[in-house]
Motif scaffolding. Structure first.
Motif, mmCIF file in Angstrom:
data_model
loop_
_atom_site.group_PDB
_atom_site.id
_atom_site.type_symbol
_atom_site.label_atom_id
_atom_site.label_comp_id
_atom_site.label_asym_id
_atom_site.label_seq_id
_atom_site.Cartn_x
_atom_site.Cartn_y
_atom_site.Cartn_z
ATOM 1 N N THR A 231 0.825 -1.209 0.000
ATOM 2 C CA THR A 231 0.000 0.000 0.000
ATOM 3 C C THR A 231 0.858 1.258 0.000
ATOM 4 N N THR B 283 0.887 4.105 -2.840
ATOM 5 C CA THR B 283 0.595 5.501 -2.497
ATOM 6 C C THR B 283 1.719 6.426 -2.938
ATOM 7 N N ASN C 142 -0.529 -6.227 -4.632
ATOM 8 C CA ASN C 142 -0.944 -6.297 -3.232
ATOM 9 C C ASN C 142 -1.755 -7.550 -2.952
ATOM 10 N N THR D 165 -5.615 3.277 4.756
ATOM 11 C CA THR D 165 -5.647 1.911 4.236
ATOM 12 C C THR D 165 -4.729 0.996 5.017
ATOM 13 N N ASN D 166 -3.564 1.487 5.396
ATOM 14 C CA ASN D 166 -2.640 0.657 6.172
ATOM 15 C C ASN D 166 -3.183 0.360 7.561
ATOM 16 N N LEU E 85 -6.320 -0.136 8.171
ATOM 17 C CA LEU E 85 -7.264 -1.230 7.917
ATOM 18 C C LEU E 85 -6.535 -2.548 7.692
ATOM 19 N N VAL E 86 -5.360 -2.484 7.045
ATOM 20 C CA VAL E 86 -4.575 -3.703 6.828
ATOM 21 C C VAL E 86 -4.154 -4.312 8.158
#
Length: 403
Positions: free
Chosen positions: A75, A79, A274, A365-366, A368-369
Motif C-alpha cells: 500500500t 501511495t 498487493n 488503508t494501512n 485497515l490492513v
C-alpha cells in the motif's frame, strides 16, 4: 477489673473501631475470576502449558507479521508511486497526426475550447541545438513556451517567460551554468533566468537536459505539440474526448494521448501485486491455524480426565466449550496483537531508512490492513480451536473419566 469492663462496658475506655483494610477486599484476580470464569480458567490452563502455547502463538505472530508487513509495504509503495506520478495522470498531450506539419491556430483554438474551465493549455515548439555555457558545450532539446511553470509544475520557474532561458539542472551542471549566467545557442546569447529541478517535475519531456526559450525565438509558426495540464483526472478524460470530437470528427488531424490511462494501468498493477502479496502471507496464517488446531487437540486429549471430572460434578458442556474457545481466542489475540505491532514497526523502519516517505505509510488503508490482519489471526485461532473444543464438550463424562 473484668475483661468486660476493659472493653466497651467501661464508659471511660474507648476502643477504636475496626476499619476495613485493602487486604480485606477481594483480590483483583478473584473479582475478575468471578466475573469472567471462562477467561480466568483459560488463562490458568495456558499458563500450565507455556511452551506449547508459546509455540502456537508464535505461529500466529509470524502469520500476522507477514500479512501486515507485505500489505502495508504494498500500500505504501502504491501511495508513493501515485503521488509521484499523479501530475502525469492530469496531463493530455496533443500532437499532429501522422504526416502533419504542426498544430496551427485552428487546432489550438479547438484545444482551448475543449479545455475551457478544466485545465491550462501550454503550446510547445521544439527543436534541437548545441548549447554552450561557461564551462562546456552540449547538445540539448529546445522547447518554446511562455508558460514553463505550468508545464513543469515546480517552484522556482517563472510563470511567464518573456526573455532569457530556463535550463534543466543536469544540463546546467554540465555547462557550469547558474542563474544569471549566459548560454549561447546558434550564435544567440541568453541569460539563464531559472534552473529546473528535474526531480520534482511532472512533464512528458526530459526537463533535466532541456532549454526553454520564448516561442518567438523559433522560426516555425506552428506548434509541435500542446500539453494540457488538467485540474483532475476526470477533467483530463473530458478534455481528451472533447479534443477528439472537435478536431477528429471528419479526419484524424491530431493524436491525443491522455496519461490518465497509463496511471490507471499502474494502479491496476499495484492492486494485483498487493493481492498476491496478501495471498502469500495469508498462507502462513492458515499454517498457524493448523498449529493452533494441533495444540488444542493435544491439550484436550491430555485433559480428558480433568474435563470428565468437571462434567461429572455438574459443569455444563457449554461452560467447557466456552473455556476451550477462550483459550484459542487468547492465543489468537496475543499473537495477532504482537504480529501487528512488529509488522507496523518494520514498515516504519524501512521508510525511515529508505526514500519511502512516511506519509505513504501512515494512510488509512494501512490501518485497515493492520486491523484486518489482527482480526484474521484471531479468527484463524478460533476456527483452529473450534473442533477440539466441540469434541471435548460433547464427549460423555464416563468416556472422559475412562481416559
Amino acid at each position: 477489673m473484668t475483661e468486660t469492663d476493659q472493653s466497651g462496658d467501661d464508659p471511660g475506655v474507648r476502643v477504636p473501631e475496626t476499619e476495613p483494610t485493602a487486604a480485606a477486599d477481594p483480590a483483583l484476580g478473584d473479582r475478575l475470576a468471578r466475573r469472567f470464569p471462562a477467561a480466568s480458567l483459560a488463562l490458568r490452563n495456558l499458563s500450565r502449558q507455556r511452551l506449547r502455547a508459546g509455540l502456537a502463538t508464535l505461529g500466529i505472530v509470524i502469520g500476522v507479521f507477514a500479512v501486515v508487513t507485505l500489505g502495508m509495504l504494498g500500500t505504501a509503495l502504491q501511495t508513493a508511486a501515485l503521488a509521484e506520478l499523479g501530475g502525469l495522470g492530469n496531463q493530455v498531450i496533443v500532437s499532429p497526426a501522422d504526416g502533419g506539419d504542426g498544430l496551427g491556430a485552428r487546432e489550438l483554438g479547438g484545444i482551448r475550447q475543449a479545455a475551457a474551465g478544466r485545465g491550462t493549455v501550454v503550446p510547445l515548439k521544439s527543436g534541437g541545438a548545441s548549447v554552450a555555457g561557461p564551462d562546456g558545450q552540449s547538445f540539448a532539446q529546445l522547447y518554446g513556451t511562455t508558460q514553463p511553470a505550468a508545464l513543469f509544475g515546480v517552484d522556482g520557474v517563472p510563470e511567464y517567460l518573456r526573455q532569457g532561458a530556463v535550463v534543466g539542472d543536469e544540463l546546467a551542471e554540465g555547462l557550469g551554468a547558474r542563474v544569471g549566467s549566459t548560454v549561447e545557442i546558434e550564435g544567440n546569447r541568453y541569460r539563464v533566468v531559472a534552473i529546473i529541478d528535474s526531480e520534482g517535475t511532472f512533464s512528458p519531456i526530459r526537463p533535466g537536459s532541456a532549454v526553454v526559450l520564448p516561442p518567438g525565438e523559433f522560426v516555425a509558426d506552428s506548434y509541435s505539440q500542446v500539453v494540457v495540464q488538467a485540474n483532475s483526472a476526470d477533467d483530463a478524460r473530458a478534455i481528451a474526448d472533447g479534443v477528439r470530437e472537435r478536431l477528429n470528427t471528419r479526419e484524424e488531424r491530431v493524436s491525443v494521448l491522455s496519461l490518465t490511462s497509463v496511471l490507471s494501468r499502474i494502479t491496476e498493477f499495484f492492486a494485483l501485486l498487493n493481492g498476491f502479496l496478501l495471498a502469500v502471507a495469508g498462507i502462513s496464517l492458515v499454517v498457524a491455524g493448523v498449529s493452533i488446531f494441533n495444540v488444542m487437540l493435544m491439550t484436550v486429549s491430555e485433559r480428558r480426565g480433568e474435563i470428565g471430572v468437571l462434567r461429572a460434578v455438574g459443569i455444563h458442556r457449554n461452560e467447557v466449550l466456552r473455556t476451550l474457545l477462550v483459550e484459542a481466542t487468547l492465543l489468537g489475540v496475543g499473537g495477532g496483537a504482537l504480529g501487528s505491532v512488529l509488522g507496523a514497526a518494520v514498515v516504519v523502519g524501512i521508510a525511515l531508512h529508505t526514500r519511502l516517505p512516511l506519509s505513504a505509510v501512515f494512510v488509512p488503508t494501512n490501518g485497515l490492513v493492520a486491523l484486518g490482519a489482527f482480526g484474521f489471526g484471531v479468527l484463524i485461532a478460533l476456527v483452529g480451536g473450534l473442533y477440539p473444543a466441540y469434541r471435548a464438550a460433547w464427549e460423555p463424562p464416563v468416556e472422559s473419566l475412562r481416559g
